[in-house]
Scaffold this motif. Structure first.
Motif, PDB file in Angstrom:
ATOM      1  N   ASP A  55      58.686  73.331  26.408  1.00  0.00           N
ATOM      2  CA  ASP A  55      58.817  74.710  25.917  1.00  0.00           C
ATOM      3  C   ASP A  55      59.757  75.520  26.804  1.00  0.00           C
ATOM      4  N   ILE A  56      59.598  75.363  28.129  1.00  0.00           N
ATOM      5  CA  ILE A  56      60.455  76.094  29.062  1.00  0.00           C
ATOM      6  C   ILE A  56      61.907  75.627  28.927  1.00  0.00           C
ATOM      7  N   SER A  57      62.080  74.323  28.800  1.00  0.00           N
ATOM      8  CA  SER A  57      63.431  73.769  28.634  1.00  0.00           C
ATOM      9  C   SER A  57      64.090  74.313  27.373  1.00  0.00           C
ATOM     10  N   ASN A  58      63.359  74.300  26.273  1.00  0.00           N
ATOM     11  CA  ASN A  58      63.902  74.811  25.009  1.00  0.00           C
ATOM     12  C   ASN A  58      64.229  76.303  25.121  1.00  0.00           C
ATOM     13  N   LYS A  59      63.340  77.045  25.763  1.00  0.00           N
ATOM     14  CA  LYS A  59      63.556  78.488  25.915  1.00  0.00           C
ATOM     15  C   LYS A  59      64.810  78.762  26.735  1.00  0.00           C
ATOM     16  N   PHE A  60      64.980  78.015  27.833  1.00  0.00           N
ATOM     17  CA  PHE A  60      66.171  78.204  28.674  1.00  0.00           C
ATOM     18  C   PHE A  60      67.443  77.862  27.910  1.00  0.00           C
ATOM     19  N   ASN A  61      67.443  76.722  27.235  1.00  0.00           N
ATOM     20  CA  ASN A  61      68.648  76.283  26.525  1.00  0.00           C
ATOM     21  C   ASN A  61      69.017  77.250  25.404  1.00  0.00           C
ATOM     22  N   LEU A  62      68.025  77.664  24.627  1.00  0.00           N
ATOM     23  CA  LEU A  62      68.296  78.589  23.524  1.00  0.00           C
ATOM     24  C   LEU A  62      68.779  79.941  24.040  1.00  0.00           C
ATOM     25  N   THR A  63      68.168  80.396  25.139  1.00  0.00           N
ATOM     26  CA  THR A  63      68.532  81.702  25.698  1.00  0.00           C
ATOM     27  C   THR A  63      69.955  81.705  26.234  1.00  0.00           C
ATOM     28  N   THR A  64      70.302  80.673  26.990  1.00  0.00           N
ATOM     29  CA  THR A  64      71.635  80.641  27.608  1.00  0.00           C
ATOM     30  C   THR A  64      72.730  80.368  26.572  1.00  0.00           C
ATOM     31  N   LEU A  65      72.422  79.524  25.585  1.00  0.00           N
ATOM     32  CA  LEU A  65      73.427  79.227  24.556  1.00  0.00           C
ATOM     33  C   LEU A  65      73.700  80.436  23.666  1.00  0.00           C
ATOM     34  N   PHE A  67      73.561  83.530  24.632  1.00  0.00           N
ATOM     35  CA  PHE A  67      73.912  84.706  25.428  1.00  0.00           C
ATOM     36  C   PHE A  67      75.241  85.317  25.007  1.00  0.00           C
ATOM     37  N   SER A  68      75.239  86.626  24.923  1.00  0.00           N
ATOM     38  CA  SER A  68      76.451  87.437  24.761  1.00  0.00           C
ATOM     39  C   SER A  68      76.118  88.823  25.276  1.00  0.00           C
ATOM     40  N   GLU A  69      77.113  89.648  25.421  1.00  0.00           N
ATOM     41  CA  GLU A  69      76.882  91.011  25.910  1.00  0.00           C
ATOM     42  C   GLU A  69      75.966  91.788  24.979  1.00  0.00           C
ATOM     43  N   ASN A  70      75.970  91.427  23.700  1.00  0.00           N
ATOM     44  CA  ASN A  70      75.146  92.138  22.721  1.00  0.00           C
ATOM     45  C   ASN A  70      73.653  91.887  22.907  1.00  0.00           C
ATOM     46  N   VAL A  71      73.317  90.754  23.531  1.00  0.00           N
ATOM     47  CA  VAL A  71      71.891  90.425  23.716  1.00  0.00           C
ATOM     48  C   VAL A  71      71.558  90.327  25.205  1.00  0.00           C
ATOM     49  N   LYS A  72      72.292  91.025  26.029  1.00  0.00           N
ATOM     50  CA  LYS A  72      72.121  90.954  27.479  1.00  0.00           C
ATOM     51  C   LYS A  72      70.696  91.291  27.898  1.00  0.00           C
ATOM     52  N   GLY A  73      70.143  92.360  27.317  1.00  0.00           N
ATOM     53  CA  GLY A  73      68.797  92.792  27.700  1.00  0.00           C
ATOM     54  C   GLY A  73      67.742  91.741  27.423  1.00  0.00           C
ATOM     55  N   SER A  74      67.754  91.168  26.230  1.00  0.00           N
ATOM     56  CA  SER A  74      66.758  90.152  25.881  1.00  0.00           C
ATOM     57  C   SER A  74      66.980  88.868  26.666  1.00  0.00           C
ATOM     58  N   LYS A  78      64.051  87.129  29.024  1.00  0.00           N
ATOM     59  CA  LYS A  78      63.594  85.753  28.840  1.00  0.00           C
ATOM     60  C   LYS A  78      63.817  84.918  30.094  1.00  0.00           C
ATOM     61  N   LEU A  79      64.941  85.129  30.765  1.00  0.00           N
ATOM     62  CA  LEU A  79      65.215  84.362  31.979  1.00  0.00           C
ATOM     63  C   LEU A  79      64.259  84.756  33.108  1.00  0.00           C
ATOM     64  N   VAL A  80      63.930  86.031  33.191  1.00  0.00           N
ATOM     65  CA  VAL A  80      62.956  86.483  34.192  1.00  0.00           C
ATOM     66  C   VAL A  80      61.576  85.874  33.895  1.00  0.00           C
ATOM     67  N   GLU A  81      61.230  85.789  32.627  1.00  0.00           N
ATOM     68  CA  GLU A  81      59.964  85.148  32.249  1.00  0.00           C
ATOM     69  C   GLU A  81      59.940  83.695  32.711  1.00  0.00           C
ATOM     70  N   ILE A  82      61.071  83.010  32.598  1.00  0.00           N
ATOM     71  CA  ILE A  82      61.153  81.604  33.041  1.00  0.00           C
ATOM     72  C   ILE A  82      61.039  81.530  34.558  1.00  0.00           C
ATOM     73  N   ILE A  83      61.676  82.455  35.265  1.00  0.00           N
ATOM     74  CA  ILE A  83      61.545  82.480  36.729  1.00  0.00           C
ATOM     75  C   ILE A  83      60.082  82.619  37.127  1.00  0.00           C
ATOM     76  N   ASN A  84      59.374  83.499  36.435  1.00  0.00           N
ATOM     77  CA  ASN A  84      57.964  83.732  36.754  1.00  0.00           C
ATOM     78  C   ASN A  84      57.060  82.563  36.374  1.00  0.00           C
ATOM     79  N   GLU A  85      57.565  81.650  35.556  1.00  0.00           N
ATOM     80  CA  GLU A  85      56.802  80.434  35.233  1.00  0.00           C
ATOM     81  C   GLU A  85      56.735  79.493  36.435  1.00  0.00           C
ATOM     82  N   GLN A  86      57.637  79.711  37.431  1.00  0.00           N
ATOM     83  CA  GLN A  86      57.679  78.910  38.653  1.00  0.00           C
ATOM     84  C   GLN A  86      57.884  77.427  38.349  1.00  0.00           C
TER      85      GLN A  86
END
Length: 214
Positions: A55-65, A67-74, A78-86
């Motif tokens: 789930d974390i892998s899918n979330k990271f890949n989908l989030t980074t792929l 990414f654009s300036e239009n969705v910078k906030g989201s 999501k990336l901060v949420e992954i960081i907090n997953e440790q």
């Protein structure tokens, strides 16, 4: 006669075994149940960890792929949420993505995420040391001497493969501040280090011969 004795002994053993199971039936059943529960729990936990990793892998890949300036906030959220997953793989990658793309400008906030990785995430020793080094690099241009030393001291006082990198960072830091004697001391530590990185050693020798030879 010997056959009779053997039969009697065999019957006696069988009787003892049967009596043992009868007398300890409840204990045996309880132990068996506990073992089954433990095995199910171990399997379930391993399965949970595997699914969570996916789930974390899918979330990271989908989030980074996506990414654009239009969705910078989201993306940041999501990336901060992954960081907090440790997570030992995707939490560091999420922080690196944030830094590389300059998604967060607050230095203190970034340092807080570094601390989550260094202090709370289960990492291999040298991976943790690499993250400490990256934190030092991130802070090098804006930190006071004492703050930067506090970051790199765990590397300088260790036998890590990143020790020579940390020494070189401090040497260049002091050189940029025109504190040449301190810079020279750190470059010399690299030269005297048995397992220093060969490229780092070469750069240190060039700096000493070219700029700090006096």
């Amino acid at each position: 006669m010997e056959e009779d004795v053997s039969i009697i002994n065999s019957n006696t053993r069988n009787e003892k075994v049967r009596n043992f199971f009868i007398n300890n039936k409840n204990k045996i059943i309880s132990t068996a149940i506990v073992l089954v529960v433990v095995l199910i729990g171990v399997y379930g936990f391993d399965n949970y960890k595997t699914n969570k990793k996916k789930d974390i892998s899918n979330k990271f890949n989908l989030t980074t792929l996506a990414f654009s300036e239009n969705v910078k906030g989201s993306t940041v959220q999501k990336l901060v949420e992954i960081i907090n997953e440790q997570d030992p793989t995707y939490s560091p990658l999420s922080l690196y993505f944030i830094i590389d793309n300059k998604l967060i400008s607050n230095q203190s906030e970034i340092n807080g995420y570094f601390d989550i990785l260094i202090e709370k995430t289960s990492l291999d020793r040298e991976i943790k040391n690499l993250i400490i080094y990256k934190k030092a690099l991130f802070n090098a241009d804006q930190s006071q001497e004492s703050d930067l030393l506090n970051i790199v001291n765990p590397l300088i006082n260790s036998d890590s493969v990143w020790k020579s990198h940390a020494l070189y960072l401090m040497a260049e830091y002091f050189y940029s501040k025109d504190q040449k004697q301190k810079s020279k001391e750190f470059f010399n530590q690299i030269i005297s280090l048995e397992n220093s990185n060969s490229d780092i050693r070469s750069q240190a020798e060039k700096r000493l011969n070219r700029d700090l030879s006096e």
